[in-house]
Design an enzyme around this catalytic site. Structure first.
Site, PDB file in Angstrom:
ATOM      1  N   ALA A  76       0.831  -1.210   0.000  1.00  0.00           N
ATOM      2  CA  ALA A  76       0.000   0.000   0.000  1.00  0.00           C
ATOM      3  C   ALA A  76       0.864   1.258   0.000  1.00  0.00           C
ATOM      4  CB  ALA A  76      -0.906  -0.003   1.231  1.00  0.00           C
ATOM      5  N   THR A 119      11.740  -0.148  -4.411  1.00  0.00           N
ATOM      6  CA  THR A 119      11.830   0.238  -5.815  1.00  0.00           C
ATOM      7  C   THR A 119      13.268   0.513  -6.257  1.00  0.00           C
ATOM      8  OG1 THR A 119      11.273   2.016  -7.368  1.00  0.00           O
ATOM      9  CG2 THR A 119      11.379   2.627  -5.081  1.00  0.00           C
ATOM     10  N   TYR A 143       9.406   9.808  -4.696  1.00  0.00           N
ATOM     11  CA  TYR A 143       8.888   8.443  -4.539  1.00  0.00           C
ATOM     12  C   TYR A 143       9.998   7.525  -4.015  1.00  0.00           C
ATOM     13  CZ  TYR A 143       7.641   3.753  -6.119  1.00  0.00           C
ATOM     14  OH  TYR A 143       7.426   2.400  -6.197  1.00  0.00           O
ATOM     15  N   HIS A 191       2.140   4.813 -16.506  1.00  0.00           N
ATOM     16  CA  HIS A 191       3.244   3.889 -16.791  1.00  0.00           C
ATOM     17  C   HIS A 191       3.322   3.554 -18.276  1.00  0.00           C
ATOM     18  CE1 HIS A 191       2.840   3.156 -12.365  1.00  0.00           C
ATOM     19  NE2 HIS A 191       4.107   3.490 -12.507  1.00  0.00           N
ATOM     20  N   ARG A 284      10.864  14.064 -18.021  1.00  0.00           N
ATOM     21  CA  ARG A 284       9.996  14.078 -16.844  1.00  0.00           C
ATOM     22  C   ARG A 284      10.887  14.249 -15.616  1.00  0.00           C
ATOM     23  NH1 ARG A 284       6.523   8.711 -15.772  1.00  0.00           N
ATOM     24  NH2 ARG A 284       8.595   8.008 -15.126  1.00  0.00           N
TER      25      ARG A 284
HETATM   26  N1  UDP Z   1       7.619   7.324 -20.297  1.00  0.00           N
HETATM   27  C1  UDP Z   1       7.418   8.040 -21.484  1.00  0.00           C
HETATM   28  N2  UDP Z   1       6.134   8.355 -21.825  1.00  0.00           N
HETATM   29  C2  UDP Z   1       5.051   8.002 -21.072  1.00  0.00           C
HETATM   30  C3  UDP Z   1       5.276   7.275 -19.873  1.00  0.00           C
HETATM   31  C4  UDP Z   1       6.582   6.954 -19.510  1.00  0.00           C
HETATM   32  O1  UDP Z   1       8.356   8.385 -22.187  1.00  0.00           O
HETATM   33  O2  UDP Z   1       3.914   8.342 -21.440  1.00  0.00           O
HETATM   34  C5  UDP Z   1       8.995   6.962 -19.915  1.00  0.00           C
HETATM   35  C6  UDP Z   1       9.413   7.514 -18.558  1.00  0.00           C
HETATM   36  O3  UDP Z   1       9.939   8.807 -18.677  1.00  0.00           O
HETATM   37  C7  UDP Z   1      10.469   6.478 -18.139  1.00  0.00           C
HETATM   38  C8  UDP Z   1       9.965   5.161 -18.757  1.00  0.00           C
HETATM   39  O4  UDP Z   1       9.047   5.557 -19.778  1.00  0.00           O
HETATM   40  O5  UDP Z   1      11.706   6.780 -18.727  1.00  0.00           O
HETATM   41  C9  UDP Z   1       9.250   4.285 -17.760  1.00  0.00           C
HETATM   42  O6  UDP Z   1       8.325   5.095 -17.041  1.00  0.00           O
HETATM   43  P1  UDP Z   1       7.233   4.495 -16.088  1.00  0.00           P
HETATM   44  O7  UDP Z   1       6.399   5.619 -15.577  1.00  0.00           O
HETATM   45  O8  UDP Z   1       6.518   3.367 -16.786  1.00  0.00           O
HETATM   46  O9  UDP Z   1       8.059   3.795 -14.916  1.00  0.00           O
HETATM   47  P2  UDP Z   1       9.176   4.388 -13.908  1.00  0.00           P
HETATM   48  O10 UDP Z   1      10.485   4.107 -14.576  1.00  0.00           O
HETATM   49  O11 UDP Z   1       8.888   5.815 -13.676  1.00  0.00           O
HETATM   50  O12 UDP Z   1       8.976   3.566 -12.688  1.00  0.00           O
END
Ligand code: UDP
Length: 329
Positions: A76, A119, A143, A191, A284
């Site tokens: 959670a 994570t 996070y 994601h 991002r």
């Molecule tokens: N990503 C992207 N476009 C999206 C969603 C994610 O380019 O619409 C990229 C994000 O910047 C990261 C990778 O995909 O480099 C995986 O992101 P996700 O949010 O799935 O997982 P995280 O690595 O943040 O746990």
């Protein structure tokens, strides 16, 4: 004796409940979830369900008084990197505050074992690839910082409260249960894999790629995608390890192979036989360039071995779920 899965109505939690009941149909599985992001219909019909918030100490005490809980698997949490940068205090309150209350209730009820979902974000920008558990932990997003804070809290609580813990540092969870009964549903979805699959599902016109200027082979971020059922199996092995007297520890969970964002989109194109238009967007906040796991420790100590270790299989199972459940549960 029962196993309590906190957050068992969420994505990885629900798959772990399925795996627990598949591996031992006679085991007692209790799910506690506040349904803020989880789904009641994701809870396996054979699991006993408590709608409960882990900030609610009285409700936790009552649950532990009613059930003979031997071990807790704790999912959670708030889990989105981007959101954590915009709402850091919410992340501290939920991830650290909620877990503190859960651990207090466990200590009071004399429940000794906890498997915690951590994570890869605890590492931040890695110094070595693949990343090992003893590499530096310098999170680049809130996070990851809150998850690392919980890992440290567990280490302090261990001695004082006789708690044994395993923290599992997941890399990028993806895919869905092979039966097609449960899968990933977030609202809004952020994601990569589910976002990409929204295109062939007619839910969005294309995908924004967050940054094409990273120091990687095609300029987009590299991640290690790991099937949710393989993650689920690791939780069960971790609990067995603790029950057998294993010492508290942290383990990485990944396949050890990195894929760029563009490579994931290519695989999704092949799997779905659908065009996926791409636009470039700014980076991002909080995203490291590259995260790839060494999972040698989990393999050696826990005996973990991923079964769905090809990205194509991971995306195929995700597509089976999303194609048949375009609106979620
Ligand atoms: N990503 C992207 N476009 C999206 C969603 C994610 O380019 O619409 C990229 C994000 O910047 C990261 C990778 O995909 O480099 C995986 O992101 P996700 O949010 O799935 O997982 P995280 O690595 O943040 O746990």
């Amino acid at each position: 004796m029962a196993i309590l899965v906190v957050g068992g109505a969420g994505y990885i939690g629900s798959h772990t409940v399925y795996a627990l009941l598949e591996q031992d149909p006679n085991c007692t599985v209790i799910v506690a979830d506040n349904l803020s992001t989880g789904h009641r219909r994701a809870v396996h019909p054979k699991a006993k369900f408590y709608e409960l918030d882990i900030h609610n100490r009285a409700a936790l005490d009552e649950l532990f008084a009613q059930e003979q809980v031997e071990g807790v698997i704790h999912f959670a949490a708030s889990s989105q990197v981007g959101e954590s940068m915009e709402k850091p205090l919410e992340y501290y309150a939920n991830n650290l505050g909620g877990t503190t209350t859960l651990l207090q209730a466990m200590a009071a009820a004399d429940v000794r074992h906890i498997v915690f979902s951590s994570t890869a974000a605890v590492y931040g920008e890695p110094q070595n690839i693949p990343i090992r558990e003893d590499d530096p932990t310098i999170p680049t997003n809130c996070y990851g910082e809150t998850k690392l804070a919980v890992e440290r809290m567990l280490a302090w609580a261990k001695g004082a409260h006789d708690l044994n813990y395993v923290a599992l540092r997941y890399f990028n969870a993806a895919g869905a249960h092979i039966s097609g009964e449960i899968g990933e549903v977030h609202n809004p979805e952020t994601h990569l894999v589910p976002v990409v699959l929204q295109v062939p599902n007619g839910k969005r016109p294309g995908v924004s790629v967050f940054g094409e200027d990273y120091p990687t082979k095609d300029g987009t971020c590299v991640r290690d995608y790991i099937h949710v059922t393989d993650l689920a199996d690791a939780h069960i092995l971790a609990l067995k390890y603790l029950r057998n007297g294993g010492t508290s520890d942290v383990f990485n969970l990944g396949n050890g192979v990195g894929f760029t964002v563009k490579e994931v989109i290519e695989v999704a194109k092949d799997v779905t036989a659908h065009e996926i238009p791409v636009t470039t967007a700014p980076r991002r906040a909080g995203d490291p360039a590259q995260l790839v796991a060494s999972s040698e420790k989990a393999r050696t100590v826990l005996g973990w071995k991923p079964c769905y270790d090809s990205l194509t299989t991971i995306v195929e199972t995700a597509w089976q779920w999303h194609r048949t459940h375009p609106d979620g549960f």
